[in-house]
Design a protein around this motif. Structure first.
Motif, short mmCIF file in Angstrom:
data_model
loop_
_atom_site.label_atom_id
_atom_site.label_comp_id
_atom_site.label_asym_id
_atom_site.label_seq_id
_atom_site.Cartn_x
_atom_site.Cartn_y
_atom_site.Cartn_z
N ASP A 1 8.37 58.67 -28.19
CA ASP A 1 8.98 59.89 -27.65
C ASP A 1 9.97 60.46 -28.66
O ASP A 1 10.32 59.82 -29.65
N GLU A 2 10.39 61.65 -28.42
CA GLU A 2 11.18 62.40 -29.40
C GLU A 2 12.57 61.84 -29.65
O GLU A 2 13.27 62.30 -30.56
N SER A 3 12.99 60.86 -28.87
CA SER A 3 14.33 60.31 -29.07
C SER A 3 14.42 59.39 -30.29
O SER A 3 15.50 59.07 -30.75
N ASN B 1 14.15 50.31 -25.59
CA ASN B 1 15.30 50.81 -24.83
C ASN B 1 16.36 49.74 -24.63
O ASN B 1 17.56 50.01 -24.76
N GLN C 1 18.20 49.41 -27.69
CA GLN C 1 18.76 50.71 -28.08
C GLN C 1 18.31 51.14 -29.48
O GLN C 1 19.10 51.65 -30.28
N THR D 1 16.90 53.34 -32.33
CA THR D 1 16.94 54.78 -32.57
C THR D 1 15.98 55.20 -33.68
O THR D 1 15.57 56.36 -33.73
#
Length: 149
Positions: free
Chosen positions: A42-44, A24, A27, A29
């Motif tokens: 997680d789904e992010s 996080n 950042q 992705t």
């Protein structure tokens, strides 16, 4: 975890990939998991899992195109940031990062290895991966990667 290309491409370990606070903070992705261990983020996150063993008979070269396309897809996103990782962040992930630098940044095998080792001194792709990277680098020189794909 080490930044290979500032604010975009990172090289790390399984432990890094399993530390949500770190992901996080940077950042992240996209995740490229090259370890046998399957993680379920997680789904992010967009995840590409290629379970490779760090052995002298593993064919890593057959995955260069797939991983490079995944990394490029990430790069094309305005906010895309990708972590390439394996168990310790030394062999499999380093080989994949070197292949990306060869194909998309015009490095030779030697210059990519030196560049990456200055950023992350612990890299140590096994000799099998280095042979495959040498072949890949020669192919890229002949066809001017990334049009190689």
């Amino acid at each position: 975890m080490s930044a290979i290309i500032d604010d975009f491409l990172y090289l790390g370990s399984l432990a890094d990939a399993c530390t949500p606070e770190l992901l996080n903070k940077l950042q992240i992705t996209h995740l490229v998991n090259l370890s046998i261990t399957r993680i379920i983020p997680d789904e992010s996150f967009e995840l590409l899992h290629i379970p490779l063993r760090d052995t002298l008979d593993e064919n890593i070269m057959i995955y260069f195109q797939q991983v490079n396309q995944f990394i490029e897809k990430c790069r094309q996103r305005k906010d895309g940031r990708c972590l390439i990782f394996c168990k310790h962040g030394r062999s499999r992930s380093a080989a994949i990062a070197i292949a990306y630098l060869i194909a998309h940044h015009g490095h030779s095998l030697s210059s990519a290895y030196i560049y990456l080792s200055k950023i992350r001194s612990s890299i140590s792709p096994n000799r099998n991966y280095l042979k495959q990277l040498d072949k890949y680098s020669s192919q890229c020189e002949q066809v001017h990667c990334p049009s190689f794909y």
